[in-house]
Design an enzyme around this catalytic site. Structure first.
Site, short mmCIF file in Angstrom:
data_model
loop_
_atom_site.label_atom_id
_atom_site.label_comp_id
_atom_site.label_asym_id
_atom_site.label_seq_id
_atom_site.Cartn_x
_atom_site.Cartn_y
_atom_site.Cartn_z
N GLN A 43 2.19 -6.78 -2.31
CA GLN A 43 2.55 -6.71 -0.89
C GLN A 43 3.83 -5.90 -0.69
O GLN A 43 4.07 -4.99 -1.46
CB GLN A 43 2.64 -8.11 -0.26
CG GLN A 43 1.28 -8.78 -0.08
CD GLN A 43 0.83 -9.52 -1.31
OE1 GLN A 43 1.58 -10.29 -1.90
NE2 GLN A 43 -0.39 -9.29 -1.74
N ASP A 48 0.80 -1.23 0.00
CA ASP A 48 0.00 0.00 0.00
C ASP A 48 0.83 1.28 0.00
O ASP A 48 0.44 2.30 0.56
CB ASP A 48 -0.98 0.01 1.20
CG ASP A 48 -1.76 -1.27 1.28
OD1 ASP A 48 -2.29 -1.69 0.24
OD2 ASP A 48 -1.84 -1.87 2.37
N THR A 99 3.00 -12.52 4.54
CA THR A 99 2.24 -13.19 3.50
C THR A 99 3.00 -14.47 3.11
O THR A 99 4.04 -14.78 3.70
CB THR A 99 1.98 -12.24 2.32
OG1 THR A 99 1.02 -12.85 1.45
CG2 THR A 99 3.24 -11.92 1.55
N ASN A 148 -4.95 -11.24 -2.72
CA ASN A 148 -4.79 -10.48 -1.47
C ASN A 148 -4.39 -9.03 -1.77
O ASN A 148 -4.63 -8.14 -0.97
CB ASN A 148 -3.75 -11.16 -0.55
CG ASN A 148 -2.47 -11.57 -1.26
OD1 ASN A 148 -2.35 -11.43 -2.48
ND2 ASN A 148 -1.50 -12.07 -0.52
N ASP A 173 2.56 14.58 1.27
CA ASP A 173 1.57 15.61 1.63
C ASP A 173 0.77 15.24 2.88
O ASP A 173 0.22 16.11 3.55
CB ASP A 173 0.63 15.88 0.45
CG ASP A 173 0.04 14.60 -0.13
OD1 ASP A 173 0.60 13.51 0.11
OD2 ASP A 173 -0.97 14.69 -0.84
N THR A 206 -9.94 -5.35 1.71
CA THR A 206 -10.84 -5.72 2.81
C THR A 206 -11.52 -4.52 3.46
O THR A 206 -12.39 -4.71 4.31
CB THR A 206 -10.06 -6.48 3.90
OG1 THR A 206 -9.01 -5.62 4.37
CG2 THR A 206 -9.45 -7.77 3.36
N HIS A 212 -5.76 -3.02 -5.90
CA HIS A 212 -5.14 -2.04 -6.75
C HIS A 212 -6.28 -1.17 -7.31
O HIS A 212 -7.08 -1.67 -8.10
CB HIS A 212 -4.47 -2.85 -7.86
CG HIS A 212 -3.56 -2.11 -8.73
ND1 HIS A 212 -2.21 -2.35 -8.74
CD2 HIS A 212 -3.78 -1.14 -9.63
CE1 HIS A 212 -1.65 -1.56 -9.62
NE2 HIS A 212 -2.58 -0.82 -10.17
P1 IMP Z 1 -2.41 -12.93 3.24
O1 IMP Z 1 -1.42 -12.48 2.23
O2 IMP Z 1 -3.84 -12.67 2.84
O3 IMP Z 1 -2.17 -14.33 3.70
O4 IMP Z 1 -2.20 -12.02 4.55
C1 IMP Z 1 -0.99 -12.04 5.30
C2 IMP Z 1 -0.66 -10.63 5.78
O5 IMP Z 1 -0.32 -9.81 4.67
C3 IMP Z 1 -1.83 -9.91 6.48
O6 IMP Z 1 -1.28 -9.07 7.48
C4 IMP Z 1 -2.43 -9.08 5.35
O7 IMP Z 1 -3.15 -7.98 5.83
C5 IMP Z 1 -1.16 -8.67 4.63
N1 IMP Z 1 -1.41 -8.35 3.20
C6 IMP Z 1 -1.62 -9.22 2.19
N2 IMP Z 1 -1.77 -8.57 1.02
C7 IMP Z 1 -1.63 -7.26 1.29
C8 IMP Z 1 -1.64 -6.09 0.48
O8 IMP Z 1 -1.79 -6.12 -0.74
N3 IMP Z 1 -1.44 -4.90 1.13
C9 IMP Z 1 -1.23 -4.84 2.47
N4 IMP Z 1 -1.20 -5.92 3.26
C10 IMP Z 1 -1.40 -7.12 2.68
MG MG Z 2 -2.77 -2.47 -2.05
#
Ligand code: IMP
Ligand code: MG
Length: 333
Positions: free
Chosen positions: A175, A13, A190, A40, A282, A250, A43
């Protein structure tokens, strides 16, 4: 072959989407390849005035570039087809542009069900962990075995090595470094590799790598089950509101903290970052406080300019960095 890599240096993010978009628009890439993660990732894109959220499909598709989901990813077919449909609805010819490597593993309904029950890690509940577990347990299913995906399947080695024209790849990471299965804060990670090294696993020789765009934010955010945001200071709530820090996948509020220089430095060194992009400068301007953590101790700055100067000096001392760019939420890069 030439390959540029976009990699997140914190917890996801940080604005990789914005960077890949800018690069796809201006660069002359022949392929954009996602190299890790599944649905997960989230975008959010504004294209021709419409909001589109993609989880699987790489950004190249918006600019007519061949977009591949690589073998380091895991794919959930229903989610994939709903994204294809969404893209077609806004006039993008996704069926001709999007491909899935035949050896990419599949997220099954059973994986989804299992991940729904997670509470220990705070996953996105998209079946990622179980799908990677099946892959490494050698009980998984590959994309080439899914009849519905037939028209999208390619052999990524053939695609990249038997091409008549020079192949120019933009690798799009998902990620971030702090969530990496090996380098992150295990078990709050992850299930895939979120580093530059992971991009090479798509049949790309290391010699092909040119620029490595490392993306960070002026502060950190994290979503998941571990305690991350310090609770003694309300500034972090202000940062979350100013930065609109809510998950694209989410909708969860992201926990916020100051940037850790220690984490950033390690991520730059391990990923071999050549171009550092620090986003959302910013947001700290809006809340009027500038801090970072250096060797676990807080360092406070009087102005945003002072923090940027500090980051510029410390980043440029690292051996791989060529350029440092600061960017606001709405700015181009
Ligand atoms: P998983 O990848 O869904 O198994 O989640 C494992 C950890 O990675 C959790 O803390 C999620 O919130 C975090 N996570 C997975 N994908 C993202 C993403 O795209 N952005 C931020 N956190 C992520
Ligand atoms: Mg993201």
């Amino acid at each position: 072959m030439i390959a540029d890599v976009v990699v997140d240096l914190q917890y996801g993010d940080c604005g990789k989407g914005k960077v890949t978009h800018a690069l796809c628009k201006d660069g002359d890439y022949t392929h954009v390849i996602r190299y890790n993660g599944g649905c997960n990732a989230g975008h959010t894109i504004y294209h021709n005035g419409r909001k589109v959220v993609t989880h699987h499909i790489p950004a190249g598709v918006f600019f007519g570039v061949k977009s591949i989901i690589g073998p380091g990813c895991v794919i959930e077919p229903d989610q994939f087809f709903s994204e294809i449909k969404q893209l077609e609805e806004i006039g993008i010819n996704a069926r001709d542009l999007v491909f899935v490597a035949k050896n990419t593993h599949v997220i099954t309904k059973e994986h989804l069900r299992e991940d729904q029950a997670d509470s220990a890690i705070g996953t996105t509940k998209r079946g990622n962990g179980p799908a990677y577990r099946a892959k490494y347990g050698r009980t998984g299913q590959r994309a080439e075995e899914v009849a519905a995906l037939k028209d999208f399947i390619i052999d990524i080695y053939e695609e990249l090595h038997s091409n008549e024209e020079e192949v120019k790849i933009l690798f799009e990471g998902a990620q971030g470094f702090g969530l990496d299965i090996d380098w992150g804060d295990y078990p709050y990670v992850t299930s895939s590799h979120c580093t530059t090294a992971s991009a090479l696993l798509n049949s790309v020789p290391p010699q092909a790598v040119r620029n490595i765009f490392g993306v960070a934010k002026m502060y950190e955010t994290y979503v998941g089950a571990k305690a991350f945001q310090p609770d003694e200071d309300t500034i972090f709530d202000a940062i979350r509101d100013a930065g609109e820090e809510f998950g694209a996948t989410t909708g969860r509020p992201r926990q916020c903290n100051w940037m850790s220089w220690d984490l950033l430095k390690k991520a730059i060194n391990i990923n071999g970052v050549t171009e550092l992009i620090v986003n959302k400068v910013d947001v700290l301007e809006k809340v009027g406080r500038w801090e970072l953590l250096y060797e676990d101790e807080p360092v406070r700055f009087a102005t945003g300019a002072a923090m940027k100067d500090w980051l510029m000096i410390f980043s440029k001392m690292l051996p791989t960095i060529n350029n440092v760019t600061f960017s606001g939420k709405k700015d181009g890069i």
